[in-house]
Motif scaffolding. Sequence first.
Motif, short mmCIF file in Angstrom:
data_model
loop_
_atom_site.label_atom_id
_atom_site.label_comp_id
_atom_site.label_asym_id
_atom_site.label_seq_id
_atom_site.Cartn_x
_atom_site.Cartn_y
_atom_site.Cartn_z
N ALA A 170 0.83 -1.20 0.00
CA ALA A 170 0.00 0.00 0.00
C ALA A 170 0.87 1.26 0.00
O ALA A 170 0.58 2.24 -0.71
N ALA A 171 1.94 1.22 0.81
CA ALA A 171 2.84 2.37 0.87
C ALA A 171 3.53 2.59 -0.48
O ALA A 171 3.70 3.73 -0.92
N GLU A 172 3.90 1.50 -1.12
CA GLU A 172 4.54 1.61 -2.43
C GLU A 172 3.58 2.17 -3.47
O GLU A 172 3.95 3.02 -4.30
N ALA A 173 2.32 1.71 -3.41
CA ALA A 173 1.31 2.21 -4.36
C ALA A 173 1.06 3.71 -4.15
O ALA A 173 0.93 4.48 -5.11
N GLU A 174 1.03 4.11 -2.87
CA GLU A 174 0.82 5.53 -2.55
C GLU A 174 2.00 6.38 -3.05
O GLU A 174 1.81 7.48 -3.58
N LEU A 176 4.03 5.64 -5.56
CA LEU A 176 3.97 5.71 -7.02
C LEU A 176 2.90 6.69 -7.49
O LEU A 176 3.10 7.43 -8.47
N ALA A 177 1.76 6.70 -6.79
CA ALA A 177 0.67 7.61 -7.16
C ALA A 177 1.11 9.07 -6.95
O ALA A 177 0.81 9.96 -7.77
N ALA A 178 1.82 9.30 -5.84
CA ALA A 178 2.29 10.65 -5.56
C ALA A 178 3.31 11.10 -6.61
O ALA A 178 3.28 12.26 -7.06
N GLU A 179 4.18 10.17 -6.99
CA GLU A 179 5.17 10.51 -8.01
C GLU A 179 4.48 10.81 -9.34
O GLU A 179 4.88 11.74 -10.07
N GLN A 180 3.45 10.01 -9.68
CA GLN A 180 2.75 10.24 -10.95
C GLN A 180 2.02 11.59 -10.93
O GLN A 180 2.03 12.33 -11.91
N ALA A 181 1.37 11.89 -9.78
CA ALA A 181 0.65 13.17 -9.66
C ALA A 181 1.63 14.34 -9.78
O ALA A 181 1.33 15.36 -10.43
N ALA A 182 2.79 14.20 -9.13
CA ALA A 182 3.79 15.27 -9.19
C ALA A 182 4.30 15.44 -10.62
O ALA A 182 4.52 16.57 -11.09
N ALA A 183 4.46 14.33 -11.33
CA ALA A 183 4.93 14.40 -12.72
C ALA A 183 3.89 15.08 -13.60
O ALA A 183 4.23 15.90 -14.48
N GLU A 184 2.63 14.75 -13.38
CA GLU A 184 1.55 15.37 -14.17
C GLU A 184 1.46 16.88 -13.88
O GLU A 184 1.26 17.70 -14.78
N GLU A 185 1.62 17.22 -12.58
CA GLU A 185 1.58 18.63 -12.19
C GLU A 185 2.74 19.39 -12.83
O GLU A 185 2.58 20.53 -13.31
#
Length: 225
Positions: A170-174, A176-185
């Motif tokens: 779960a921590a790894e998924a979170e 990765l999601a944060a990294e993807q959101a930051a990349a999109e931003e």
Amino acid sequence: MDQVAQLVARAQALLDNPTATIQQLNAVYYICIGRNCTTERKIRYMLNSFVNNPNSYRLRIESYFSEKKMENEKRNYRFTRAAAGSVIMLHDKNGRPVKVTAETLTDERAELVLSNPRLAHNIERIPGTEIKPKPSEEEKAEQAAAEEAAKLEALAAAEKAAAEKAAAEAAEAERLAAEQAAAEEAAKLENAQKRYTELLGHKPGNRSLETLLAAIAEAEAEDKE
């Protein structure tokens, strides 16, 4: 050297030894013939015949050692090393005389020897044949409780490991999601900066994405007018 050749050497050594006892001579005689003899002259005559023509006795000797091997595999007792070659004379439970040698030793005779304090030191239990005592009811209950506790401990450990794995996933998924959101931003900010520069002719500096979008919207509205 095979068993027959070894027995020939043993017989010759006994014949050459003037102090050899009739019991020692008879032990070889028994292997060759299959029965005992109490006449030393007869024994020596047969042993000389055996030494000169051992192959005529080969089948009987090989059969004897084969039988002994099978018996030894089932035996629980043996003569001690210090008592090897000894002859023990005693009486059985019925008062009958019994001669015990390495060749005639059985578990019953071994136990008879062990029951005599003067002779017991000649016999030993073969390692690995000890009889394990049956556990008592209390020991069975303790063993069952220990096994149940071990199972519960293993189950708890498995559940803990599964929970730790789920938490890590779960921590790894979170992450990765944060990294993807930051990349999109970051991509949005970069596109907005390019668009701002195209519309206003200069770089936006450190303006936030929200400020850039507002400025872009205002500039695009002015262009339409």
